[in-house]
Each structure stands twice: as C-alpha cells, then as structure tokens.
Design an enzyme around this catalytic site. Structure first.
Site, PDB file in Angstrom:
ATOM      1  N   GLY A  21      -7.262  -6.533  11.664  1.00 23.08           N
ATOM      2  CA  GLY A  21      -7.187  -5.213  11.038  1.00 23.08           C
ATOM      3  C   GLY A  21      -8.273  -4.956  10.005  1.00 23.08           C
ATOM      4  CB  SER A  22     -11.667  -6.370   9.392  1.00 25.84           C
ATOM      5  OG  SER A  22     -12.086  -6.320  10.730  1.00 25.84           O
TER       6      SER A  22
ATOM      7  CG  HIS B 288     -18.901  -3.246  21.141  1.00 23.60           C
ATOM      8  ND1 HIS B 288     -17.945  -4.144  21.569  1.00 23.60           N
ATOM      9  CD2 HIS B 288     -20.106  -3.794  21.429  1.00 23.60           C
ATOM     10  CE1 HIS B 288     -18.553  -5.189  22.108  1.00 23.60           C
ATOM     11  NE2 HIS B 288     -19.853  -5.005  22.039  1.00 23.60           N
TER      12      HIS B 288
HETATM   13  C1  GAR Z   1     -14.432  -4.965  14.468  1.00 29.45           C
HETATM   14  O1  GAR Z   1     -15.544  -5.688  14.026  1.00 29.45           O
HETATM   15  C2  GAR Z   1     -14.759  -4.280  15.784  1.00 29.45           C
HETATM   16  O2  GAR Z   1     -16.110  -3.961  15.869  1.00 29.45           O
HETATM   17  C3  GAR Z   1     -14.382  -5.303  16.798  1.00 29.45           C
HETATM   18  O3  GAR Z   1     -13.218  -5.883  16.270  1.00 29.45           O
HETATM   19  C4  GAR Z   1     -13.339  -5.924  14.855  1.00 29.45           C
HETATM   20  C5  GAR Z   1     -12.024  -5.571  14.175  1.00 29.45           C
HETATM   21  O4  GAR Z   1     -11.059  -6.484  14.580  1.00 29.45           O
HETATM   22  N1  GAR Z   1     -14.124  -4.692  18.070  1.00 29.45           N
HETATM   23  C6  GAR Z   1     -14.547  -5.186  19.236  1.00 29.45           C
HETATM   24  O5  GAR Z   1     -15.131  -6.247  19.328  1.00 29.45           O
HETATM   25  C7  GAR Z   1     -14.267  -4.294  20.453  1.00 29.45           C
HETATM   26  N2  GAR Z   1     -14.943  -4.768  21.605  1.00 29.45           N
HETATM   27  P1  GAR Z   1      -9.925  -7.043  13.626  1.00 29.45           P
HETATM   28  O6  GAR Z   1      -8.933  -5.959  13.520  1.00 29.45           O
HETATM   29  O7  GAR Z   1      -9.368  -8.213  14.391  1.00 29.45           O
HETATM   30  O8  GAR Z   1     -10.491  -7.408  12.305  1.00 29.45           O
END
Ligand code: GAR
Length: 222
Positions: free
Chosen positions: A15-16, A110
C-alpha cells in the site's frame, strides 16, 4: 476551488501508493476522497493503512472466485456501492477486467516505462532487476488508463530517472518511487480537471484554457 473527486483504490500488498495518495490528500495537494480500498489479499499491509485512516475496506480474494470475470464482476459490484469517479490500481496484482463503461475511468501506475518491462508478473523489484540487467540507462514510471491487459492502455504521464551503474533493485526502486509519488497525483488532478482526452492509444492533455470548450464539445457528441 478544484473539484474533489471520489476514488476507489485497489491494492494487493504494502500500500505504498495508497499511502502516498492519503498523504497528498492530507496535505491538501490532492482534492480527493478515498471512498473504498479493495484488497485482493487479507495479508496486505495496505489494509492496515486504510484502517488507520478510517477508510472503508473490502476484501475480495482472487482464490474465492472461479475466474477473472467473476473476480472482476465482484469488484465492480463493490465499487458501485459507492459514488466513485475514478478507480485507482495501486500495486494491484491481478488482471481486473473492466466493463466498457469504465474505459477511461481506471488508472494504473507501473514502476517502469511501458511498453517495456511490464506485463504479467512484472511487479515491484522484479521490474527494477530486469531493467538493471538489460543495461538501459533510463527508467521511470508510467501512469496509464487501463484496458483489459496487464500494464497496458493509453499513457497519461511518464517520469524518468537515470539508471546508475551501481544501482540495486532497491536503490532504483527508491528513485523511481519518488517520481511515482508525483506522477499519480498529477494524473488524478488532470482527470479531475477534465483535461484528459483519449485519442486512440494516445492521451491528449487539454490546456486549462481549452477545457470548457472541450467539455462542451464532448457533451454535444454524446
Ligand atoms: C508501486 O511502486 C507500483 O508502481 C507497483 O506497485 C507498487 C505499490 O505496491 N505496481 C506495479 O508494479 C504494477 N505492475 P505496494 O502497494 O505493494 O507498495
């Protein structure tokens, strides 16, 4: 005063990105309400972040459904219980098949420059490791509208960073994430201001002074 828009945020993990949006809303630099956080995993730390900020949560786990269609329909039903303007994928690890009426109303971020280093399984540090191994000198992040494929759809904003020789997936991820924290709120603001026009596979960012004219034109074409 900019319009406040209502968001549904879909998460699967830490959830960052959700936290970034909560922080921007708190500091008044993003005029939005997060009406619901939907998680595809009971273990997602993002659920805790939502609870700490009194945001309603809903758990919809992929394993409980027969296929992507059933899973996606359940998400849509949950979203439709709330007055939502925009659906935000924030580290959501599953394919979310959206009905046609939601095209142009779902965004994803992304941590790479699509159409490279993306697609099924390309998530988090796996993206950064592949970027480093490939030898490219720039990376970055992409905010795009979602179509019914992983990490695909008209690109709204890309922000770039250098890839340094000594980078590890963690150092690169940190540099890219700083840009993500700017790019996603920027894209949401543009959407709220009615400044994003999808033209085929491209997105035109309408100039603020052209917005009224453009919205009128859009409405008369309906
Ligand atoms: C973010 O850095 C986003 O860019 C990435 O997940 C992170 C947030 O996840 N998304 C992807 O890689 C989509 N392909 P978190 O909620 O686990 O911190």
């Amino acid at each position: 005063m900019p319009k406040t828009i209502n968001l549904a945020v879909l998460i699967s993990g830490g959830g960052s990105t959700l936290q970034n949006l909560i922080d921007k809303i708190r500091s008044d630099s993003l005029h939005a309400h997060i009406k619901i956080v939907i998680s595809s995993s009971a273990k997602a730390y993002g659920l805790k972040r939502a609870k700490q900020n009194s945001i309603p949560i809903s758990l919809i786990e992929f394993a409980d459904y027969k296929n992507t269609e059933e899973f996606s329909n359940t998400i849509v039903k949950e979203i439709e219980k709330h007055p939502i303007d925009l659906i935000i994928l924030a580290g959501f690890l599953h394919l979310f098949k959206i009905p046609d009426k939601y095209i142009g109303k779902v965004m994803n971020i992304h941590p790479g420059l699509i159409p490279s280093f993306c697609g099924k399984g390309y998530y988090g540090n796996r993206v950064h490791r592949t970027v480093i191994e490939s030898g490219v000198k720039v990376s970055g992040c992409t905010v795009h509208f979602v179509d019914n494929e992983y990490d695909r759809g008209p690109i709204i904003i890309q922000r770039t960073v250098p890839v340094l020789y000594d980078d590890t997936p963690d150092t690169l991820s940190e540099r890219v994430f700083k840009e993500e924290c700017i790019a996603y709120p920027d894209a949401i603001r543009l959407f709220a201001e009615g400044r994003l026009e999808i033209v085929g596979r491209r997105v035109r960012i309408v100039k603020p002074e052209e917005t009224k004219q453009w919205i009128k034109q859009k409405d008369s074409n309906r």
